[in-house]
Design an enzyme around this catalytic site. Structure first.
Site, mmCIF file in Angstrom:
data_model
loop_
_atom_site.group_PDB
_atom_site.id
_atom_site.type_symbol
_atom_site.label_atom_id
_atom_site.label_comp_id
_atom_site.label_asym_id
_atom_site.label_seq_id
_atom_site.Cartn_x
_atom_site.Cartn_y
_atom_site.Cartn_z
ATOM 1 C CD GLU A 1 -8.878 -40.641 28.142
ATOM 2 O OE1 GLU A 1 -7.638 -40.739 28.135
ATOM 3 O OE2 GLU A 1 -9.594 -41.257 28.952
ATOM 4 C CG HIS B 1 -6.379 -43.794 28.774
ATOM 5 N ND1 HIS B 1 -6.086 -42.565 29.328
ATOM 6 C CD2 HIS B 1 -5.304 -44.580 29.036
ATOM 7 C CE1 HIS B 1 -4.887 -42.596 29.886
ATOM 8 N NE2 HIS B 1 -4.393 -43.811 29.724
ATOM 9 C CB SER C 1 0.721 -41.294 30.369
ATOM 10 O OG SER C 1 -0.411 -40.806 31.048
ATOM 11 C CB CYS D 1 -4.525 -43.995 33.622
ATOM 12 S SG CYS D 1 -3.023 -44.788 32.988
ATOM 13 C CG LEU D 2 -0.786 -41.659 38.341
ATOM 14 C CD1 LEU D 2 0.174 -42.789 38.700
ATOM 15 C CD2 LEU D 2 -0.025 -40.364 38.088
#
Length: 364
Positions: free
Chosen positions: A333, A331, A45, A246-247
């Site tokens: 994760e 995120h 990213s 995210c994206l």
């Protein structure tokens, strides 16, 4: 050896070189994490960006074999106040300087990173150049202002072909827009049978794998630069449970009729508080994004805001009111960062099992 960072507004910072000696340009951003620099350097990213760490001493535990988020880094530069030259950790195999040299990443240390961060906070992210002292700041700033950002960053970091990560559980198709390996690790922990597909996979190709669920990964750049992914998401909505990160969250919003915009300086760090509007609970999250879904664009869509950032009120989570799909801007994760949001992976699998009970999932 002295080197300098030149910004498009004409300001410059002189510091000590470490890492590669090559000249580089990129979007200068800052990350507020105290640790996790190895994951940050290898996170796709950050493609095309020069990352400034706000914590003053970076590199204390070196670089190890285990904590990479991608096979190769895509950052264009790395800036710290002080780079540790004698790291101490039982897993450490390289110093930060050695790693940057090996990967061809220019580094700069010894500058006032607090001043640089305040500059970015005041004026927004800026184009910058790490170079030698022989480069004229005025001329370099003019070139930076004329420079256009690349629009193919997702293509650069995505896998070029499909590959499996086998398991005995639910089959998950994971769309790689610049996927962190942490996402794959979390699915593997849950024994998922994962198929990773490139960013430009079509809806027909995705559904052709007969998935129990589809995950949209993180990735770099402007979500509007990936129109093929937006079209793919529209083609699978309602046919299979979906979870975006995210994206992937931004692409999902665009596919559902919402809009995104570039943020002034974004969210990058492992200490961002997010509130779950359904439960009132607050999680400390890891974040890395420079775009956001706009609140006003959600009017008229079938999307519900589920999470917001407590620092600035921006959208951090969405749920579709009619089909089994939800996304988060942060995120879960971690990698690096707190694991407060890790249960979202279990929530996704629970959504899949509920969908399967209704007999709606597509199988061969």
């Amino acid at each position: 050896m002295k080197r300098q960072l030149i910004l498009e507004d004409g300001s410059f910072f002189v510091g000590e070189r470490f890492g590669s000696l090559k000249e580089t340009t990129g979007e200068v951003v800052f990350n507020t994490g105290m640790t996790g620099y190895q994951e940050i350097l290898s996170d796709p990213s950050y493609c095309g960006q020069i990352v400034t760490m706000t914590y003053p001493l970076i590199g204390n535990y070196g670089i190890n074999r285990d904590d990479f988020e991608a096979i190769r880094p895509h950052v264009h530069g790395f800036i710290v106040k002080e780079a540790c030259v004698k790291p101490s950790n039982w897993r450490g195999e390289l110093t930060l300087d050695e790693y940057l040299k090996e990967k061809g990443i220019p580094g700069l240390s010894g500058i006032d990173t607090r001043k640089l961060t305040r500059l970015i906070r005041q004026y927004g992210t800026l184009k910058g150049m790490i170079c030698g002292l022989d480069v004229d700041p005025v001329e370099a700033a003019a070139k930076l202002r004329a420079m256009e950002w690349p629009r193919d960053q997702v293509r650069r970091v995505s896998t070029k072909s499909a590959y499996p990560s086998p398991g005995r559980g639910e089959r998950i198709v994971l769309i790689d827009f610049g996927m962190k390996h942490g996402i794959l690790r979390e699915l593997n922990k849950r024994n998922c049978d994962v198929i990773v597909l490139p960013y430009n996979a079509t809806a027909e190709e995705v559904l052709g794998w007969h998935p129990d669920g589809v995950m949209l990964s993180n990735g770099p750049g402007d979500p509007k630069d990936v129109p093929e992914a937006i079209e793919m998401i529209r083609g699978i909505l309602g046919k299979v449970p979906l979870f975006g990160i995210c994206l992937g969250h931004q692409l999902f919003a665009l596919a559902c009729g919402a809009n995104t915009e570039k943020m002034k300086f974004g969210h990058r760090g492992s200490n961002h508080p997010v509130k779950d509007l359904r439960t009132g609970k607050v999680a400390i999250t890891s974040q890395n994004h420079g775009y956001t879904v706009t609140h006003e664009s959600l009017s008229g869509t079938r999307l519900e805001v589920t999470h917001i950032a407590l620092n600035d009120g921006t959208v951090e989570g969405l749920r579709h009111l009619d089909v089994p799909a939800f996304t988060v801007q942060y995120h879960p994760e971690a990698s690096p960062g707190p694991e407060d949001a890790n249960p979202l992976f279990d929530e996704f699998l629970a959504l899949i099992r509920e969908f399967n009970k209704k007999g709606e999932v597509i199988h061969a």
